[in-house]
Design an enzyme around this catalytic site. Structure first.
Site, PDB file in Angstrom:
ATOM      1  N   CYS A   1       0.845  -1.277  -0.129  1.00 32.37           N
ATOM      2  CA  CYS A   1       0.138  -0.089  -0.032  1.00 32.37           C
ATOM      3  C   CYS A   1       0.929   1.244  -0.175  1.00 32.37           C
ATOM      4  CB  CYS A   1      -1.039   0.045   1.252  1.00 32.37           C
ATOM      5  SG  CYS A   1      -0.250   0.052   2.722  1.00 32.37           S
TER       6      CYS A   1
ATOM      7  N   HIS B   1      -2.993   1.166   7.096  1.00 32.48           N
ATOM      8  CA  HIS B   1      -3.359   0.893   5.507  1.00 32.48           C
ATOM      9  C   HIS B   1      -3.543   2.403   4.989  1.00 32.48           C
ATOM     10  CE1 HIS B   1      -4.171  -1.268   1.826  1.00 32.48           C
ATOM     11  NE2 HIS B   1      -5.236  -0.633   1.829  1.00 32.48           N
TER      12      HIS B   1
ATOM     13  N   HIS C   1      -6.263   1.499  -3.969  1.00 29.35           N
ATOM     14  CA  HIS C   1      -5.227   1.106  -3.106  1.00 29.35           C
ATOM     15  C   HIS C   1      -4.537  -0.034  -3.564  1.00 29.35           C
ATOM     16  CE1 HIS C   1      -7.935  -1.655  -0.581  1.00 29.35           C
ATOM     17  NE2 HIS C   1      -8.762  -1.144  -1.456  1.00 29.35           N
TER      18      HIS C   1
END
Length: 350
Positions: free
Chosen positions: A257, A308, A320
């Site tokens: 990520c 995240h 993402h």
């Protein structure tokens, strides 16, 4: 007599050919280098629509693949006289955007053009989001109602009155996360120093003493300030849809990520270092009115705290590197809405 029969046969064949060409116009043959986002943009539709119409479970496509790019019926047209529609026509001035809407669809619905809607609403691009009010002109033709599963309400961020310290926390990042200051935290909790311990419960807002719960509603997305650079950023981000997830990856062969954020932001001309989610969190600032291109942070996913992140792209969605690939996910998603932390803007974008 033979001449009459031949004429009837030719007319029938011509009408069948016309019907067939209409059906073929709803298909697209994938070319080398294509992505679902690119095909969707070219046809003024959404990626989700393509996935639904073609029963695709992922964004993976291949050259020469036949893709449906409209929901047009595949029934061969018959040379019947078109019936005069008795559908009522209603004059309207505004329209509220629904999930899955595009400017092209709204323009067709109101018998106007995309450029006209953009001018009326001072839009510099085609990005819209559910709940947005748009000024429209012309007539709206009422269409048969289609039952659509209504998504859950946009996620709200509940700023709880207390916070339990986890590993890696400092008063600074706790204060930043709750839009307060270190001195206020120290005052609320009668702290004489900035030392805290894991498991310690801290009051994080002035209303904590009365036990009131503060709820922060999901903010309205504002148009991006630097639309040219943001457009480049979103285009770059979408070009990697379907790229495999790779722990520690920060190149087109595979992303995690934070590596994905690092790569696409630099591709768009924003100089950011290769760091992790916590590092990006420290390099950005909270925003109450997020814009397309801002970061969306999530917490307590695979570890406590910020863990995240993704990029806000409008339509209440973010892109993402998560799960097994780079993908677009709705902020209404049950899992991600429960892990939502905040919208942030990288300091280099100010």
């Amino acid at each position: 007599m033979k001449k009459i029969i031949f004429t009837l046969f030719a007319a029938t064949a011509l009408s069948m050919a016309i019907g067939t060409s209409n059906t073929e116009a709803s298909n697209y043959t994938v070319q080398s280098g294509d992505t679902l986002w690119k095909i969707a943009s070219s046809n003024n539709i959404s990626v989700n629509q393509i996935l639904s119409w073609n029963n695709l479970s992922s964004n993976s496509i291949y050259p020469n693949q036949k893709i449906k790019v409209s929901a047009a019926s595949t029934t061969v047209a018959t040379p019947t006289k078109p019936a005069v529609s008795s559908t009522p026509v209603t004059s309207v001035n505004t329209y509220t955007v629904k999930s899955g809407d595009t400017l092209s669809r709204i323009a067709r619905l109101h018998s106007t053009s995309v450029s006209s809607i953009q001018q009326l609403n001072k839009l510099s691009g085609s990005n819209i989001f559910p709940g947005q009010k748009l000024t429209v002109s012309g007539k709206v033709i009422a269409t048969p109602t289609t039952t659509v599963k209504v998504p859950t309400a946009a996620p709200t961020v509940s700023s709880t009155s207390t916070y339990r310290v986890v590993s890696g926390d400092t008063l600074t990042n706790i204060a930043k996360r709750h839009n307060t200051s270190v001195s206020q935290l120290m005052s609320l909790n009668s702290l004489k120093s900035s030392s805290i311990r894991i498991g310690q419960v801290l009051k994080v807002d002035a209303k904590s003493a009365t036990g009131s719960l503060v709820t922060v509603s999901n903010p309205v997305i504002t148009p991006p300030v630097n639309s040219g650079a943001i457009s480049t950023l979103v285009t770059s981000a979408n070009s990697f849809l379907g790229t495999p997830y790779k722990w520690g990856g920060s190149a087109p062969g595979g992303f995690d990520c934070s590596g994905y954020i690092y790569y696409v932001y630099n591709q768009a001309g924003f100089s950011v270092p290769r760091t992790n989610t916590t590092g990006f969190y420290a390099l950005s600032s909270p925003v109450s009115s997020p814009q397309i291109g801002d970061l969306v942070f999530f917490k307590d996913t695979y570890r406590p705290g910020i863990s995240h992140m993704g990029i806000l792209i409008g339509n209440n969605s973010f892109i993402h590197a998560g799960g097994d690939r780079v993908q677009i996910t709705s902020l209404n998603d049950k899992y991600w809405s429960s892990k939502f932390d905040s919208y942030q803007r990288l300091n280099v974008m100010k």
